[in-house]
Motif scaffolding. Sequence first.
Motif, PDB file in Angstrom:
ATOM      1  N   ASP A 343     -40.002  -0.836  32.047  1.00 28.06           N
ATOM      2  CA  ASP A 343     -40.272   0.460  32.673  1.00 28.06           C
ATOM      3  C   ASP A 343     -41.014   1.414  31.757  1.00 28.06           C
ATOM      4  O   ASP A 343     -41.678   2.359  32.224  1.00 28.06           O
ATOM      5  CB  ASP A 343     -38.951   1.114  33.117  1.00 28.06           C
ATOM      6  CG  ASP A 343     -38.368   0.433  34.343  1.00 28.06           C
ATOM      7  OD1 ASP A 343     -39.170  -0.096  35.142  1.00 28.06           O
ATOM      8  OD2 ASP A 343     -37.133   0.423  34.508  1.00 28.06           O
ATOM      9  N   HIS A 344     -40.906   1.202  30.465  1.00 31.24           N
ATOM     10  CA  HIS A 344     -41.564   2.078  29.495  1.00 31.24           C
ATOM     11  C   HIS A 344     -42.926   1.543  29.067  1.00 31.24           C
ATOM     12  O   HIS A 344     -43.542   2.100  28.149  1.00 31.24           O
ATOM     13  CB  HIS A 344     -40.675   2.271  28.273  1.00 31.24           C
ATOM     14  CG  HIS A 344     -39.335   2.866  28.594  1.00 31.24           C
ATOM     15  ND1 HIS A 344     -39.159   4.198  28.908  1.00 31.24           N
ATOM     16  CD2 HIS A 344     -38.101   2.283  28.676  1.00 31.24           C
ATOM     17  CE1 HIS A 344     -37.876   4.432  29.164  1.00 31.24           C
ATOM     18  NE2 HIS A 344     -37.209   3.278  29.020  1.00 31.24           N
ATOM     19  N   GLY A 345     -43.364   0.473  29.678  1.00 35.41           N
ATOM     20  CA  GLY A 345     -44.659  -0.093  29.330  1.00 35.41           C
ATOM     21  C   GLY A 345     -44.657  -0.868  28.043  1.00 35.41           C
ATOM     22  O   GLY A 345     -45.706  -1.029  27.412  1.00 35.41           O
ATOM     23  N   GLU A 346     -43.486  -1.384  27.634  1.00 38.70           N
ATOM     24  CA  GLU A 346     -43.376  -2.133  26.397  1.00 38.70           C
ATOM     25  C   GLU A 346     -43.119  -3.609  26.673  1.00 38.70           C
ATOM     26  O   GLU A 346     -42.515  -3.979  27.690  1.00 38.70           O
ATOM     27  CB  GLU A 346     -42.238  -1.571  25.536  1.00 38.70           C
ATOM     28  CG  GLU A 346     -42.452  -0.123  25.097  1.00 38.70           C
ATOM     29  CD  GLU A 346     -41.284   0.400  24.277  1.00 38.70           C
ATOM     30  OE1 GLU A 346     -40.257  -0.324  24.193  1.00 38.70           O
ATOM     31  OE2 GLU A 346     -41.394   1.507  23.732  1.00 38.70           O
ATOM     32  N   GLU A 347     -43.589  -4.451  25.743  1.00 40.16           N
ATOM     33  CA  GLU A 347     -43.348  -5.884  25.859  1.00 40.16           C
ATOM     34  C   GLU A 347     -41.930  -6.233  25.428  1.00 40.16           C
ATOM     35  O   GLU A 347     -41.287  -5.484  24.684  1.00 40.16           O
ATOM     36  CB  GLU A 347     -44.351  -6.663  24.991  1.00 40.16           C
ATOM     37  CG  GLU A 347     -45.810  -6.456  25.380  1.00 40.16           C
ATOM     38  CD  GLU A 347     -46.744  -7.277  24.506  1.00 40.16           C
ATOM     39  OE1 GLU A 347     -46.242  -7.995  23.607  1.00 40.16           O
ATOM     40  OE2 GLU A 347     -47.975  -7.219  24.718  1.00 40.16           O
ATOM     41  N   ASP A 348     -41.457  -7.362  25.891  1.00 44.21           N
ATOM     42  CA  ASP A 348     -40.146  -7.893  25.469  1.00 44.21           C
ATOM     43  C   ASP A 348     -40.336  -9.364  25.112  1.00 44.21           C
ATOM     44  O   ASP A 348     -39.897 -10.272  25.819  1.00 44.21           O
ATOM     45  CB  ASP A 348     -39.111  -7.747  26.582  1.00 44.21           C
ATOM     46  CG  ASP A 348     -37.706  -8.136  26.106  1.00 44.21           C
ATOM     47  OD1 ASP A 348     -37.540  -8.363  24.889  1.00 44.21           O
ATOM     48  OD2 ASP A 348     -36.805  -8.234  26.952  1.00 44.21           O
ATOM     49  N   ARG A 349     -41.033  -9.566  23.998  1.00 40.30           N
ATOM     50  CA  ARG A 349     -41.303 -10.936  23.569  1.00 40.30           C
ATOM     51  C   ARG A 349     -39.992 -11.651  23.238  1.00 40.30           C
ATOM     52  O   ARG A 349     -39.074 -11.060  22.680  1.00 40.30           O
ATOM     53  CB  ARG A 349     -42.235 -10.951  22.356  1.00 40.30           C
ATOM     54  CG  ARG A 349     -43.621 -10.375  22.648  1.00 40.30           C
ATOM     55  CD  ARG A 349     -44.575 -10.618  21.507  1.00 40.30           C
ATOM     56  NE  ARG A 349     -45.900 -10.063  21.785  1.00 40.30           N
ATOM     57  CZ  ARG A 349     -46.953 -10.240  20.995  1.00 40.30           C
ATOM     58  NH1 ARG A 349     -46.837 -10.945  19.881  1.00 40.30           N
ATOM     59  NH2 ARG A 349     -48.121  -9.700  21.323  1.00 40.30           N
ATOM     60  N   GLU A 350     -39.973 -12.925  23.598  1.00 40.07           N
ATOM     61  CA  GLU A 350     -38.793 -13.779  23.441  1.00 40.07           C
ATOM     62  C   GLU A 350     -37.637 -13.336  24.331  1.00 40.07           C
ATOM     63  O   GLU A 350     -36.548 -13.910  24.273  1.00 40.07           O
ATOM     64  CB  GLU A 350     -38.332 -13.803  21.972  1.00 40.07           C
ATOM     65  CG  GLU A 350     -39.419 -14.112  20.963  1.00 40.07           C
ATOM     66  CD  GLU A 350     -40.091 -15.444  21.221  1.00 40.07           C
ATOM     67  OE1 GLU A 350     -39.418 -16.356  21.745  1.00 40.07           O
ATOM     68  OE2 GLU A 350     -41.293 -15.558  20.917  1.00 40.07           O
ATOM     69  N   LEU A 351     -37.825 -12.304  25.162  1.00 38.60           N
ATOM     70  CA  LEU A 351     -36.815 -11.834  26.119  1.00 38.60           C
ATOM     71  C   LEU A 351     -35.499 -11.482  25.428  1.00 38.60           C
ATOM     72  O   LEU A 351     -34.415 -11.731  25.953  1.00 38.60           O
ATOM     73  CB  LEU A 351     -36.583 -12.904  27.200  1.00 38.60           C
ATOM     74  CG  LEU A 351     -37.832 -13.404  27.938  1.00 38.60           C
ATOM     75  CD1 LEU A 351     -37.450 -14.459  28.964  1.00 38.60           C
ATOM     76  CD2 LEU A 351     -38.568 -12.245  28.599  1.00 38.60           C
ATOM     77  N   LYS A 352     -35.555 -10.861  24.255  1.00 41.26           N
ATOM     78  CA  LYS A 352     -34.352 -10.564  23.483  1.00 41.26           C
ATOM     79  C   LYS A 352     -33.626  -9.321  23.992  1.00 41.26           C
ATOM     80  O   LYS A 352     -32.401  -9.217  23.879  1.00 41.26           O
ATOM     81  CB  LYS A 352     -34.720 -10.375  22.009  1.00 41.26           C
ATOM     82  CG  LYS A 352     -35.223 -11.664  21.343  1.00 41.26           C
ATOM     83  CD  LYS A 352     -35.549 -11.423  19.867  1.00 41.26           C
ATOM     84  CE  LYS A 352     -36.014 -12.713  19.192  1.00 41.26           C
ATOM     85  NZ  LYS A 352     -36.352 -12.506  17.770  1.00 41.26           N
TER      86      LYS A 352
END
Length: 390
Positions: A343-352
Amino acid sequence: MHSKILTTKPYTDVWSHITGIGLTEQSNSVSVYLKDVPLLLRDPTAILIQLILTLPSTIEKEHYQLIVKMLYNVIFIQALVSTSCKFTAEEREAWRKKGRPVPFQTLEGMLSHVITRLEVSRLYDDIDMIDKDIPAICQSVWSPQSVDYAVQDYCLPFLKTASLIRFHLFEEEFPPPKEDATDFQILISYLGLYNGFDSSSATCLNWLIEEPMTLTRLWCSELVNFINEQPTDSKSLLMYTPTWHPPQLIVLPHHYYKIFQSYNSRQCGMCSSVPKDPALCLVCGQYLCFRQSCCQQQSSYECVHHSVQCGAGTGMFLLINSSTVVVIRGPRATLWGSIYLDDHGEEDRELKRGKPLFLSQERYNLLKQQWLSHSFDHSCKRWIWHLDRL
């Protein structure tokens, strides 16, 4: 020059392939194909590409120009058939009578001949039924100029493709266009169909036989027989206008959890096991094993091999367990980033972080634009040598 070309192999086969004249039992595959689909329902652009791929790679410019001239005759008659389907019964009768006293190789003469031949088929039945319900004031009136414009518009896609192929084969630049020249006039001049400025669609015809009316009658007879057997299919093909679409990436769902749930436990179609690190090709949608040797082919892991087969060495893969996109470009690879953001336009690499992720259409469009423009080498800075192990 033309007579010399037509008496040599394989150009006599080209003429037989296009016209259907002179086919023997030695060319069963061609004759069967022409029998099943009349020439006037076939795509001249597809025929051109097929012939170019079949003929020797050392094809001369004169030979290519000859093929284009023959195929232009075909698409011109196709355009007349398609345009006649837009006439009312009264207009068809008027054009049929108008073309009787004039030479066959004029627009009026050929259109009259085509209408006369097709009147014995069921092609115009549905059209005449529709015209009865349309007030006369709403019906268009076709002048010779409007018919010529309609034929030119019908031929333009073929002429553009033929010009691109000519440029690719012979690297011949387009000449400077004359003032007020139309696209049609520029293309026919480049292809050598007609060099005059004040040209019409009929002046570009180059018949290589003494009796073009006989050949046209043969084409129309094949079409009539096909129409009487399958009227609905033939009408839709004749009225079809080609629409060109640019290459597209696959359509992705808005919520990332739908991708994760759908692919996280799916078996690989190659090794029939559940990949530890699954990937999804963004070009064709194929499900692949990433960085695993189980699907190795010719010393290359599956994603590297697929990038060659699917994209001629360039591939984009969405890693299911990390939401990131990996781009393979020849012997190199890079982490492009994620097309799914929170929602904040940020990535979540590795879905941590476990945040809900949503498709960023802006980023996906950027990825597509870089793919279409072949700009990965300039836009991506951190490349590694993958050593065929992706």
